[in-house]
Design a protein around this motif. Structure first.
Motif, short mmCIF file in Angstrom:
data_model
loop_
_atom_site.label_atom_id
_atom_site.label_comp_id
_atom_site.label_asym_id
_atom_site.label_seq_id
_atom_site.Cartn_x
_atom_site.Cartn_y
_atom_site.Cartn_z
N GLY A 307 1.73 48.75 0.88
CA GLY A 307 2.38 47.54 1.39
C GLY A 307 1.70 46.95 2.60
O GLY A 307 2.18 45.95 3.15
N VAL A 308 0.58 47.55 3.04
CA VAL A 308 -0.14 47.04 4.21
C VAL A 308 -1.29 46.14 3.75
O VAL A 308 -2.07 46.51 2.86
CB VAL A 308 -0.69 48.20 5.07
CG1 VAL A 308 -1.48 47.64 6.26
CG2 VAL A 308 0.45 49.08 5.55
N ASN A 309 -1.40 44.98 4.35
CA ASN A 309 -2.48 44.04 4.02
C ASN A 309 -3.81 44.59 4.55
O ASN A 309 -3.95 44.83 5.75
CB ASN A 309 -2.19 42.67 4.65
CG ASN A 309 -3.15 41.61 4.17
OD1 ASN A 309 -4.28 41.91 3.80
ND2 ASN A 309 -2.71 40.37 4.20
N PRO A 310 -4.82 44.80 3.69
CA PRO A 310 -6.12 45.31 4.14
C PRO A 310 -6.75 44.45 5.24
O PRO A 310 -7.48 44.96 6.09
CB PRO A 310 -6.97 45.27 2.86
CG PRO A 310 -5.98 45.36 1.75
CD PRO A 310 -4.77 44.61 2.24
N ARG A 311 -6.45 43.15 5.20
CA ARG A 311 -7.00 42.27 6.23
C ARG A 311 -6.45 42.62 7.61
O ARG A 311 -7.17 42.54 8.62
CB ARG A 311 -6.67 40.82 5.90
CG ARG A 311 -7.34 39.81 6.81
CD ARG A 311 -7.15 38.38 6.31
NE ARG A 311 -7.80 37.43 7.20
CZ ARG A 311 -7.26 36.94 8.30
NH1 ARG A 311 -6.02 37.30 8.64
NH2 ARG A 311 -7.91 36.07 9.05
N GLU A 312 -5.19 43.04 7.68
CA GLU A 312 -4.61 43.43 8.97
C GLU A 312 -5.28 44.69 9.50
O GLU A 312 -5.47 44.84 10.71
CB GLU A 312 -3.10 43.66 8.81
CG GLU A 312 -2.32 42.39 8.49
CD GLU A 312 -0.83 42.67 8.35
OE1 GLU A 312 -0.43 43.84 8.52
OE2 GLU A 312 -0.07 41.72 8.10
N ILE A 313 -5.63 45.61 8.59
CA ILE A 313 -6.34 46.82 9.01
C ILE A 313 -7.71 46.44 9.58
O ILE A 313 -8.13 46.94 10.63
CB ILE A 313 -6.51 47.79 7.82
CG1 ILE A 313 -5.14 48.27 7.34
CG2 ILE A 313 -7.39 48.98 8.22
CD1 ILE A 313 -5.19 49.17 6.11
N ALA A 314 -8.41 45.54 8.88
CA ALA A 314 -9.73 45.12 9.34
C ALA A 314 -9.66 44.43 10.70
O ALA A 314 -10.51 44.66 11.57
CB ALA A 314 -10.36 44.19 8.31
N ILE A 315 -8.63 43.62 10.90
CA ILE A 315 -8.45 42.92 12.18
C ILE A 315 -8.21 43.92 13.31
O ILE A 315 -8.77 43.79 14.41
CB ILE A 315 -7.31 41.90 12.08
CG1 ILE A 315 -7.70 40.75 11.14
CG2 ILE A 315 -6.95 41.36 13.47
CD1 ILE A 315 -6.57 39.77 10.87
N ALA A 316 -7.37 44.92 13.05
CA ALA A 316 -7.08 45.93 14.07
C ALA A 316 -8.33 46.73 14.43
O ALA A 316 -8.59 47.00 15.61
CB ALA A 316 -5.98 46.87 13.57
N ARG A 317 -9.10 47.10 13.42
CA ARG A 317 -10.32 47.86 13.69
C ARG A 317 -11.33 47.03 14.48
O ARG A 317 -12.02 47.53 15.38
CB ARG A 317 -10.95 48.34 12.38
CG ARG A 317 -10.10 49.40 11.67
CD ARG A 317 -10.72 49.85 10.36
NE ARG A 317 -9.87 50.86 9.72
CZ ARG A 317 -10.17 51.45 8.56
NH1 ARG A 317 -11.28 51.11 7.89
NH2 ARG A 317 -9.35 52.35 8.05
N ARG A 318 -11.40 45.75 14.14
CA ARG A 318 -12.31 44.87 14.86
C ARG A 318 -11.86 44.71 16.31
O ARG A 318 -12.67 44.63 17.22
CB ARG A 318 -12.35 43.51 14.16
CG ARG A 318 -13.55 42.64 14.56
CD ARG A 318 -13.67 41.45 13.63
NE ARG A 318 -13.87 41.89 12.25
CZ ARG A 318 -13.25 41.38 11.20
NH1 ARG A 318 -12.37 40.42 11.37
NH2 ARG A 318 -13.51 41.82 9.99
N ALA A 319 -10.56 44.67 16.53
CA ALA A 319 -10.03 44.55 17.89
C ALA A 319 -10.41 45.77 18.73
O ALA A 319 -10.78 45.65 19.90
CB ALA A 319 -8.51 44.39 17.85
N VAL A 320 -10.34 46.95 18.12
CA VAL A 320 -10.72 48.18 18.83
C VAL A 320 -12.21 48.15 19.17
O VAL A 320 -12.62 48.46 20.29
CB VAL A 320 -10.39 49.42 17.98
CG1 VAL A 320 -10.97 50.68 18.63
CG2 VAL A 320 -8.89 49.57 17.80
#
Length: 347
Positions: A307-320
């Motif tokens: 149920g998690v959008n892969p794009r949100e994961i990518a955005i979080a990793r990029r933020a880190v």
């Protein structure tokens, strides 16, 4: 130095000799200031002044004020404005900071600022880059440069030099004698060249732009692009690779730097970034945060990526990754261990 016979006439009460007057003025100045002025007297004058000071009578305030005024008049009408200016500058430098002297005299400020900043500018560089530059220099030149660098940065540069040369360079640094101004200027000109190379590398628009683009991609995409670039120019890859930092590169970050990085990153971002991450990366991140925060994140991660959008994961990793780059540019953390960088370059 002035002749005591020029120091004026007599005052009321018991007349003061010229040496008595000089001693009185020096005593009125106080130990600190007077001590700085004593070097401007000859040895013979000092002996006479010391003898006078030992038998000097009590001098009333009004008489002392006249003595000081007399001294000021004599000093103003002394050996000439140029000599007096040099003497004043020397006296000022004894008791004031260079910045304060510059403010009063309005001279040499720009040059002194240049002198004081050249080594500060150098310590902002990558120690490995400085080491590669120094290895081409004479050991005595290297020793002088290391002696001028801040200790913490100089130690890092020393470790970049070949093992076979370190002992000789350290020995030369330990036994460093005063360097002539001419030799020092030649060495500092070489340092200016090094700073120019560093600035050119830092400000390489093309390199920075390519690195910024790659930092927006996932690791498989970056690896593909670097491989393509390497087939054209290995030198270009060597310029771009150090500026690339992705979420997966957290594995190569020193533990102390990881702790500092995740100290201010919100827990929900960390949780999102770790969803679906390999266990090795997950453990590297969780080991850098507090036990309480770790338990909360591990509880959230137990739900998996459903149920998690892969794009949100990518955005979080990029933020880190972007936060890591920001802190590294500010000199607060190191992005990669040296050994890890070498293994990546060899790969």
């Amino acid at each position: 130095m002035m002749d005591f016979d020029d120091f004026g006439g007599n005052l009321p009460d018991k007349p003061l000799s010229q040496a008595d007057k000089a001693a009185a003025v020096l005593l009125a100045m106080g130990k600190t200031v007077a001590g700085r002025l004593l070097k401007y007297f000859t040895q013979a004058e000092l002996q006479v002044i010391i003898a006078s000071a030992q038998t000097l009578r009590t001098i009333p305030p009004d008489e002392l004020a006249q003595l000081v005024a007399e001294f000021e008049d004599l000093f103003t009408e002394g050996a000439g404005l140029m000599d007096n200016a040099k003497a004043i500058e020397s006296i000022l430098e004894e008791g004031l900071t260079p910045e304060e002297v510059d403010g009063l005299l309005g001279r040499r400020a720009a040059f002194q600022a240049y002198e004081s900043s050249i080594w500060d500018r150098l310590q902002d560089a990558d120690p490995a880059f400085v080491g590669k530059f120094l290895v081409r220099e004479h050991p005595q030149t290297i020793a002088y440069i290391l002696s001028m660098l801040p200790s913490s940065f100089g130690a890092k540069v020393l470790l970049q030099l070949p093992d076979s040369r370190r002992a000789d360079i350290m020995n030369r640094t330990v036994n460093m004698k005063e360097v002539s101004p001419k030799a020092a200027q030649i060495i500092e000109n070489r340092v200016i060249e090094l700073i120019g190379e560093i600035e050119a590398e830092k400000n390489s628009i093309g390199t920075n732009k390519v690195a910024e683009l790659m930092n927006e991609l996932d690791k498989p995409q970056v690896d593909t692009l670097l491989s393509s670039l390497e087939s054209i120019s290995k030198e270009a890859v060597n310029k771009v690779r150090p500026k690339i930092f992705l979420f997966d590169d957290l594995l190569y970050m020193p533990q102390r730097s990881r702790v500092m990085l995740f100290n201010d990153i919100a827990g929900d971002i960390v949780t999102m970034a770790l969803r679906g991450a390999p266990n090795e990366i997950r453990e590297a991140v969780l080991s850098a945060i507090s036990p309480r925060a770790r338990r909360m994140i591990e509880s959230d991660l137990a739900s998996g990526t459903q149920g998690v959008n892969p794009r949100e994961i990518a955005i979080a990793r990029r933020a880190v990754a972007q936060e890591a780059i920001r802190l590294a540019n500010a000199g607060q953390i190191e992005l990669k261990e040296k050994e890890a960088e070498k293994s990546q370059e060899a790969a």
